[in-house]
Design an enzyme around this catalytic site. Structure first.
Site, PDB file in Angstrom:
ATOM      1  N   GLN A  43      42.070  31.508  47.844  1.00 60.91           N
ATOM      2  CA  GLN A  43      41.043  31.622  46.806  1.00 60.91           C
ATOM      3  C   GLN A  43      40.932  33.037  46.233  1.00 60.91           C
ATOM      4  OE1 GLN A  43      39.631  28.761  45.679  1.00 60.91           O
ATOM      5  NE2 GLN A  43      41.096  27.943  47.149  1.00 60.91           N
ATOM      6  N   ASN A  44      41.623  34.007  46.832  1.00 62.27           N
ATOM      7  CA  ASN A  44      41.594  35.358  46.276  1.00 62.27           C
ATOM      8  C   ASN A  44      42.432  35.349  44.994  1.00 62.27           C
ATOM      9  OD1 ASN A  44      42.208  38.213  45.734  1.00 62.27           O
ATOM     10  ND2 ASN A  44      41.138  38.536  47.669  1.00 62.27           N
ATOM     11  N   ARG A  45      41.869  35.929  43.944  1.00 57.09           N
ATOM     12  CA  ARG A  45      42.505  35.854  42.632  1.00 57.09           C
ATOM     13  C   ARG A  45      43.423  37.031  42.323  1.00 57.09           C
ATOM     14  NH1 ARG A  45      36.723  34.970  40.173  1.00 57.09           N
ATOM     15  NH2 ARG A  45      36.379  36.464  41.836  1.00 57.09           N
ATOM     16  N   PHE A  46      43.666  37.900  43.303  1.00 56.85           N
ATOM     17  CA  PHE A  46      44.456  39.112  43.071  1.00 56.85           C
ATOM     18  C   PHE A  46      45.806  38.810  42.404  1.00 56.85           C
ATOM     19  CE2 PHE A  46      47.669  42.211  44.220  1.00 56.85           C
ATOM     20  CZ  PHE A  46      47.075  43.394  43.829  1.00 56.85           C
ATOM     21  N   THR A 142      38.563  40.875  43.364  1.00 60.15           N
ATOM     22  CA  THR A 142      39.241  39.591  43.158  1.00 60.15           C
ATOM     23  C   THR A 142      38.906  38.601  44.271  1.00 60.15           C
ATOM     24  OG1 THR A 142      41.211  40.381  44.320  1.00 60.15           O
ATOM     25  CG2 THR A 142      41.166  40.630  41.905  1.00 60.15           C
TER      26      THR A 142
END
Length: 163
Positions: A43-46, A142
């Site tokens: 789920q981290n958008r980095f 993020t």
């Protein structure tokens, strides 16, 4: 009350002498530590944000992620070398030992520094800024914990890494 665990950062920074931007996180999440690489929580958008900003496909494997970063002259590391932490909670971090940012600054002396989120920015200012001799730019995190900041807003704020 949740248990604190003393953990040490176990993987190396990604950078080379052509790196123009250094993005600092706080400390790897549980998922990142399991994968032995940065921003491993699905789920981290980095990775999606950096891919959009750089006009690249979203990398899937660790090798693809390293390749994209180096091709785009982006270095990635974390402020903290070791700490006591509960799970992946940045708010729980205590007993901090910081990484030696000098090794990246020596390899890429003109590198611009960005912090991925408020906690990374706060820790950079507290523990690294005087040694680094330069300010960092604070970017919105993020992390999935920063749900208030949508993908479009994140990408707009992160465009500065390509400036």
């Amino acid at each position: 009350m949740a248990e604190y665990t003393h953990v040490t950062h176990t993987f190396e920074p990604v950078y080379d002498e052509t790196s123009q931007v250094l993005i600092l996180g706080t400390f790897p999440s549980v998922k990142s530590r399991e994968q032995n690489f940065y921003y491993g929580h699905p789920q981290n958008r980095f990775w999606r944000v950096v891919a959009v900003v750089c006009g690249c496909a979203v990398p899937a494997t660790v090798e693809e992620k390293k390749e994209m970063l180096l091709q785009e002259h982006i270095a990635v590391w974390d402020v903290i070398e070791s700490c006591d932490i509960t799970g992946s909670s940045d708010a729980s971090i205590r007993n901090v030992k910081v990484n030696d940012i000098g090794r990246i600054l020596t390899a890429a002396p003109k590198i611009r520094i960005f912090a991925n989120g408020a906690k990374a920015y706060e820790l950079y200012r507290k523990y690294m800024q005087s040694a680094a001799g330069r300010e960092a730019v604070r970017l919105p995190s993020t992390s999935p914990a920063n749900a208030a900041c949508g993908m479009e807003k994140l990408c707009e704020a992160w465009r500065g890494i390509k400036g």
